[in-house]
Scaffold this active site. Structure first.
Site, PDB file in Angstrom:
ATOM      1  N   GLU A 157      40.315  44.012  38.153  1.00  0.00           N
ATOM      2  CA  GLU A 157      39.004  44.522  38.551  1.00  0.00           C
ATOM      3  C   GLU A 157      38.077  44.430  37.351  1.00  0.00           C
ATOM      4  OE1 GLU A 157      36.899  48.879  39.164  1.00  0.00           O
ATOM      5  OE2 GLU A 157      39.031  48.670  39.660  1.00  0.00           O
ATOM      6  N   THR A 179      32.855  48.967  39.718  1.00  0.00           N
ATOM      7  CA  THR A 179      31.593  49.666  39.443  1.00  0.00           C
ATOM      8  C   THR A 179      30.435  49.006  40.197  1.00  0.00           C
ATOM      9  OG1 THR A 179      32.512  50.059  37.221  1.00  0.00           O
ATOM     10  CG2 THR A 179      30.288  50.810  37.595  1.00  0.00           C
ATOM     11  N   LYS A 224      39.452  54.293  47.070  1.00  0.00           N
ATOM     12  CA  LYS A 224      39.790  54.674  45.699  1.00  0.00           C
ATOM     13  C   LYS A 224      39.611  56.192  45.587  1.00  0.00           C
ATOM     14  CE  LYS A 224      37.600  54.175  41.139  1.00  0.00           C
ATOM     15  NZ  LYS A 224      36.665  53.323  40.374  1.00  0.00           N
TER      16      LYS A 224
END
Length: 215
Positions: free
Chosen positions: A42, A71, A131
């Protein structure tokens, strides 16, 4: 809904979070992680050159590494990340526009959630996994408590996972964990000690593969 990507993640159990690494070190960092058994990367969009890195890693590592963007805070960032070749999008927050756009583009979105309401909302909107963040502050047993009523929703525990608690987190039923600085150590990368990055990856993957679910 179980997808090929999610099935693979459930098998591998680790997402390495590449954040703020020195410019130009993406390929060596990725090679070190791959050598240690990690296949999900990621790349956070607040990393310098993140979009270029995603594009280059997709090209250089073919299907060996599953490269996504992290993000991803808003629709603009989601569009840029997908245009760069991100296979999936991860965020610290639940942005419904990002989730909807990802689904429209055929790209999985795993949004950041903390409360049961956020988790269920994300799943209802089409997220294949969520998440759960920040698990270090919430406590690893929070996953166990969530899984009691929400065991049908795949969860990626992120924030504060380390060598001491990864087996416990996964044992409570998390599908996978997100590992940032405890695995992708920027200090080691700055020193060029990629061998140690590989050793860390090996240690984490060994622990992850040996977990028995007891949630």
């Amino acid at each position: 809904m179980t997808t090929e990507l999610l099935t693979n993640l459930a098998k591998e159990k680790i997402i390495a979070i590449v954040r703020g690494i020195p410019k130009g070190s993406g390929e060596l960092t990725s090679k070190a992680l791959e050598a240690g058994g990690v296949s999900f990367l990621e790349v956070t969009l607040n990393t310098e050159g993140a979009l270029t890195m995603i594009d280059e890693l997709r090209g250089k590592f073919g299907g060996r590494l599953r490269v996504g963007a992290g993000t991803v805070l808003n629709l603009k960032m989601a569009k840029e990340a997908i245009a760069a070749g991100s296979e999936y999008l991860i965020s610290p927050n639940l942005d419904e526009e990002v989730l909807t756009y990802g689904l429209e583009q055929g790209v999985e979105v795993w949004p950041g959630t903390m409360t049961p309401s956020e988790i269920v909302r994300a799943y209802t909107l089409g997220a294949t996994a969520v998440k759960v963040f920040p698990i270090g502050s919430l406590g690893v047993k929070y996953i166990k408590d969530l899984r009691a009523p929400l065991s049908h929703i795949p969860m990626v525990a992120t924030g504060g996972v380390n060598l001491d608690n990864i087996k416990e987190v996964l044992g409570y039923g998390a599908t996978a964990v997100g590992l940032g600085g405890n695995l992708v150590d920027n200090g080691l990368i700055q020193k060029g000690d990629f061998e140690q990055i590989t050793k860390l990856a090996e240690a984490y993957t060994k622990l992850a593969k040996g977990v028995e679910i007891h949630a």
